[in-house]
Motif scaffolding. Structure first.
Motif, short mmCIF file in Angstrom:
data_model
loop_
_atom_site.label_atom_id
_atom_site.label_comp_id
_atom_site.label_asym_id
_atom_site.label_seq_id
_atom_site.Cartn_x
_atom_site.Cartn_y
_atom_site.Cartn_z
N SER A 194 0.85 -1.19 0.00
CA SER A 194 0.00 0.00 0.00
C SER A 194 0.89 1.25 0.00
O SER A 194 2.06 1.20 0.34
CB SER A 194 -0.90 0.02 1.24
N GLY A 195 0.30 2.35 -0.39
CA GLY A 195 1.06 3.60 -0.40
C GLY A 195 1.04 4.25 0.97
O GLY A 195 0.14 5.03 1.30
N LEU A 196 2.02 3.93 1.81
CA LEU A 196 2.09 4.46 3.18
C LEU A 196 3.21 5.50 3.26
O LEU A 196 4.23 5.39 2.58
CB LEU A 196 2.37 3.33 4.18
N PHE A 197 2.99 6.49 4.10
CA PHE A 197 4.08 7.43 4.37
C PHE A 197 3.99 7.90 5.82
O PHE A 197 2.92 7.93 6.42
CB PHE A 197 4.05 8.63 3.41
N ASP A 198 5.14 8.24 6.38
CA ASP A 198 5.24 8.76 7.74
C ASP A 198 6.00 10.08 7.66
O ASP A 198 7.15 10.11 7.23
CB ASP A 198 5.97 7.77 8.65
N TRP A 199 5.34 11.15 8.08
CA TRP A 199 5.91 12.49 7.92
C TRP A 199 6.17 13.08 9.30
O TRP A 199 5.25 13.28 10.07
CB TRP A 199 4.94 13.35 7.11
N ASN A 200 7.42 13.38 9.60
CA ASN A 200 7.80 13.99 10.87
C ASN A 200 7.64 15.50 10.74
O ASN A 200 8.41 16.15 10.02
CB ASN A 200 9.24 13.62 11.23
N LEU A 201 6.66 16.07 11.45
CA LEU A 201 6.38 17.50 11.31
C LEU A 201 7.47 18.37 11.92
O LEU A 201 7.59 19.55 11.58
CB LEU A 201 5.03 17.83 11.97
N GLU A 202 8.26 17.82 12.84
CA GLU A 202 9.31 18.62 13.48
C GLU A 202 10.56 18.71 12.61
O GLU A 202 11.20 19.76 12.54
CB GLU A 202 9.66 18.02 14.85
N THR A 203 10.91 17.60 11.95
CA THR A 203 12.14 17.58 11.16
C THR A 203 11.89 17.65 9.66
O THR A 203 12.80 17.96 8.89
CB THR A 203 12.94 16.29 11.44
N GLY A 204 10.65 17.37 9.24
CA GLY A 204 10.36 17.35 7.82
C GLY A 204 10.74 16.04 7.15
O GLY A 204 10.48 15.85 5.96
N GLU A 205 11.32 15.12 7.91
CA GLU A 205 11.73 13.85 7.33
C GLU A 205 10.51 13.00 7.02
O GLU A 205 9.55 12.93 7.79
CB GLU A 205 12.65 13.11 8.29
N THR A 206 10.54 12.33 5.87
CA THR A 206 9.42 11.51 5.43
C THR A 206 9.89 10.12 5.07
O THR A 206 10.94 9.96 4.44
CB THR A 206 8.74 12.13 4.20
#
Length: 247
Positions: A194-206
């Motif tokens: 599946s198309g999953l993503f995890d986005w860290n709002l503090e660092t911008g890392e995805t």
């Protein structure tokens, strides 16, 4: 200070010993000598009062702090330990004081490592902090953060060391649980179609799953969510941004 006209020296000495008298003068006494003895007695009292106060503070500290506190001499023998220290190791004061850790834990590699580190402190006078892992009475694995520092005498020479150990077992277990959780998440991302993503709002890392890797997205955009936004149709970009902002 005992001032007396009694001529029997033995009686005077006996009264001094029994009464814990600081000094005595006999007739005929000298005024200057008496004045000096009074000043010395006052200084002696103040010094002992301060020492007693410091001793009480140290005792209160060792009794109340939950961390293990210990003192050692220059031969690495325990000279004083806190109740928390005895409880942590399941020992008694009689079984610890006057002994080295290698005598308390014979043949234990941890004890030999500790003594090696302490010899370095006694040699160079530099404090050190170590994390130790050992089995407590009952078999429970304990991790402790131990800081040791050299104690210096009036001449500046190292006379022994003092240490304090804090039980960090729960912190270590929490860190390990977090590591395992993150590892499971990483494996789930790697295996998902599946198309999953995890986005860290503090660092911008995805972080993207394999299923989310499309042209220009995924492995080439692991650290930038903006690349994914650029792949969205212009008519949907505003809706996507609004949804992300609302979330």
């Amino acid at each position: 200070i005992l001032c007396t006209g009694y001529a029997d020296l033995q009686a005077v000495v006996r009264s001094v010993n029994e009464g814990k008298i600081f000094a005595y003068v006999t007739k005929p006494w000298d005024g200057m000598d008496l004045r000096n003895k009074m000043h010395h007695a006052a200084d002696y009292f103040r010094l002992n009062h301060e020492l007693a106060h410091e001793k009480q503070l140290l005792s209160d500290l060792m009794q109340s702090i939950p961390d293990a506190i210990f003192f050692k001499d220059a031969q690495q023998r325990y000279t004083r330990v806190s109740p928390a220290f005895l409880q942590a190791f399941g020992l008694t004061a009689e079984g610890v004081l006057g002994k080295r850790i290698s005598e308390i834990m014979p043949g234990d590699g941890i004890a030999l490592d500790v003594e090696a580190r302490e010899r370095e402190i006694l040699t160079d006078g530099q404090a050190r902090r170590d994390v130790l892992h050992y089995r407590a009475p009952g078999g429970r694995l304990i991790s402790s953060s131990t800081t040791r520092a050299a104690m210096l005498g009036a001449d500046g020479k190292v006379t022994g060391l003092v240490g304090i150990s804090q039980d960090i077992s729960e912190t270590i277990r929490a860190q390990e649980a977090m590591r395992l959780s993150e590892e499971r998440l990483r494996l789930a991302f790697a295996a998902s179609n599946s198309g999953l993503f995890d986005w860290n709002l503090e660092t911008g890392e995805t972080l993207y799953s394999v299923g989310a890797i499309i042209e220009g997205v995924g492995e080439t955009a692991v650290h930038d969510f903006a690349v994914l936004e650029e792949r969205v149709h212009p008519e949907d970009a505003g809706t996507l941004r609004a949804a992300l902002n609302a979330h």
